[in-house]
Motif scaffolding. Structure first.
Motif, PDB file in Angstrom:
ATOM      1  N   LEU A 184     108.608  77.212  90.672  1.00 48.11           N
ATOM      2  CA  LEU A 184     108.678  76.442  89.430  1.00 48.11           C
ATOM      3  C   LEU A 184     109.162  77.333  88.292  1.00 48.11           C
ATOM      4  CD1 LEU A 184     105.224  74.632  89.703  1.00 48.11           C
ATOM      5  CD2 LEU A 184     107.447  73.778  90.447  1.00 48.11           C
ATOM      6  N   ALA A 185     109.802  76.731  87.310  1.00 49.35           N
ATOM      7  CA  ALA A 185     110.259  77.475  86.135  1.00 49.35           C
ATOM      8  C   ALA A 185     110.084  76.608  84.901  1.00 49.35           C
ATOM      9  CB  ALA A 185     111.726  77.880  86.290  1.00 49.35           C
ATOM     10  N   LEU A 186     109.774  77.240  83.779  1.00 45.22           N
ATOM     11  CA  LEU A 186     109.619  76.502  82.532  1.00 45.22           C
ATOM     12  C   LEU A 186     110.969  76.048  82.007  1.00 45.22           C
ATOM     13  CD1 LEU A 186     106.974  78.572  80.541  1.00 45.22           C
ATOM     14  CD2 LEU A 186     106.638  76.535  81.928  1.00 45.22           C
ATOM     15  N   ALA A 187     110.965  74.917  81.341  1.00 45.63           N
ATOM     16  CA  ALA A 187     112.171  74.411  80.709  1.00 45.63           C
ATOM     17  C   ALA A 187     112.083  74.598  79.198  1.00 45.63           C
ATOM     18  CB  ALA A 187     112.356  72.926  81.036  1.00 45.63           C
ATOM     19  N   ASN A 188     113.217  74.870  78.585  1.00 44.01           N
ATOM     20  CA  ASN A 188     113.355  74.858  77.126  1.00 44.01           C
ATOM     21  C   ASN A 188     112.432  75.827  76.396  1.00 44.01           C
ATOM     22  OD1 ASN A 188     115.319  72.842  77.366  1.00 44.01           O
ATOM     23  ND2 ASN A 188     113.772  71.225  77.311  1.00 44.01           N
TER      24      ASN A 188
ATOM     25  N   PRO B  85     114.108  74.634  88.229  1.00 47.03           N
ATOM     26  CA  PRO B  85     113.602  74.194  86.931  1.00 47.03           C
ATOM     27  C   PRO B  85     112.719  72.955  87.065  1.00 47.03           C
ATOM     28  CG  PRO B  85     115.941  74.692  86.817  1.00 47.03           C
ATOM     29  CD  PRO B  85     115.564  74.721  88.269  1.00 47.03           C
ATOM     30  N   VAL B  86     111.611  72.963  86.351  1.00 49.94           N
ATOM     31  CA  VAL B  86     110.677  71.847  86.336  1.00 49.94           C
ATOM     32  C   VAL B  86     110.452  71.472  84.885  1.00 49.94           C
ATOM     33  CG1 VAL B  86     108.210  71.374  86.515  1.00 49.94           C
ATOM     34  CG2 VAL B  86     109.466  72.094  88.518  1.00 49.94           C
ATOM     35  N   HIS B  87     110.405  70.186  84.581  1.00 49.29           N
ATOM     36  CA  HIS B  87     110.172  69.756  83.203  1.00 49.29           C
ATOM     37  C   HIS B  87     108.683  69.733  82.937  1.00 49.29           C
ATOM     38  CE1 HIS B  87     110.655  67.769  79.366  1.00 49.29           C
ATOM     39  NE2 HIS B  87     109.696  66.945  79.739  1.00 49.29           N
ATOM     40  N   PHE B  88     108.204  70.648  82.111  1.00 51.89           N
ATOM     41  CA  PHE B  88     106.856  70.588  81.610  1.00 51.89           C
ATOM     42  C   PHE B  88     106.904  69.921  80.229  1.00 51.89           C
ATOM     43  CE2 PHE B  88     106.196  74.462  84.351  1.00 51.89           C
ATOM     44  CZ  PHE B  88     105.327  73.856  85.213  1.00 51.89           C
ATOM     45  N   TYR B  89     105.728  69.699  79.640  1.00 54.32           N
ATOM     46  CA  TYR B  89     105.685  69.138  78.293  1.00 54.32           C
ATOM     47  C   TYR B  89     106.113  70.202  77.299  1.00 54.32           C
ATOM     48  CZ  TYR B  89     103.370  65.201  80.375  1.00 54.32           C
ATOM     49  OH  TYR B  89     103.099  64.105  81.144  1.00 54.32           O
TER      50      TYR B  89
END
Length: 228
Positions: A108-112, A218-222
């Motif tokens: 997993l990887a953080l987005a933005n 990439p994974v979309h977190f809040y």
């Protein structure tokens, strides 16, 4: 982790994140799911209903203003886990690198650019894990979560219910009484005093593995809130 608890973790992540219209549009769905959440004690579900009632009754701007007023006034109420452990010290930066490595080791990887120690991000990460691993990681942050719930209760905010729910999923139930008494003493909470009262001692947790494993996807977190 059972599918129902995965859903609970994701819903609590959403409730603890900076409010947006998508959250407000989903409150009915969240309320229905929480009503049948046997993993949460009745008192916690009832308190969550109060939080949902508040979010339903306010405009988006009012909810956003309340969120900032609740979580951005002091360390005791911060949703950034390592701020409770390390404050603004250099150790916090290394701890976040280690936690990010843990995410990457699970593909997993953080987005933005969101910070990895932001509690809604961490809860969404736990929702991706198997039961035993998620429970172990919840247990490692339970002391921080308990102190955060006490601080929020002392502020008189229904957001304490969402943190109580996280604690309940870790297998613990906050002792009530002292924090509520503090809240009743003044309509203007002393955030600095709360910071001192619920300051966490230095601890070490969430160590990252040495190898990254597979290439992270990439994974979309809040990620609606600006990085700190």
């Amino acid at each position: 982790m059972a599918q129902h608890n995965r859903l609970l973790l994701s819903m609590l992540s959403a409730l603890l994140d900076y409010p947006d219209q998508a959250l407000l549009d989903s409150l009915g769905e969240i309320r229905a799911a929480l009503a049948g959440a046997d993993a949460l004690p009745p008192v916690v579900r009832a308190d969550l209903d109060t939080l949902l009632d508040q979010l339903s009754a306010r405009t988006l701007i009012e909810s956003q203003e309340d969120y900032v007023d609740t979580f951005d006034r002091g360390r005791a109420a911060s949703l950034y886990l390592f701020e409770h452990v390390h404050g603004e010290s250099r150790e916090r930066g290394q701890a976040m690198v280690d936690l990010l490595t843990t995410y990457e080791a699970h593909g997993l990887a953080l987005a933005n650019g969101e910070l990895p120690d932001y509690l809604p991000v961490f809860l969404e990460f736990l929702a991706q894990l198997e039961h035993d691993e998620a429970q172990a990681l919840l247990g490692e942050i339970s002391h921080i979560v308990s102190n955060l719930a006490n601080a929020l209760s002392a502020l008189g905010t229904p957001y304490a219910a969402a943190v109580d729910a996280v604690l309940a999923l870790a297998g613990e139930l906050r002792e009530r009484g002292a924090a509520e008494e503090v809240a009743g003493e003044s309509t203007e909470p002393d955030h600095a005093a709360l910071d001192r009262e619920w300051e966490d001692p230095p601890v070490s947790f969430l160590g990252a593995p040495g190898a990254l494993g597979a290439t992270p996807q990439p994974v979309h977190f809040y990620d609606k809130r600006p990085a700190r």
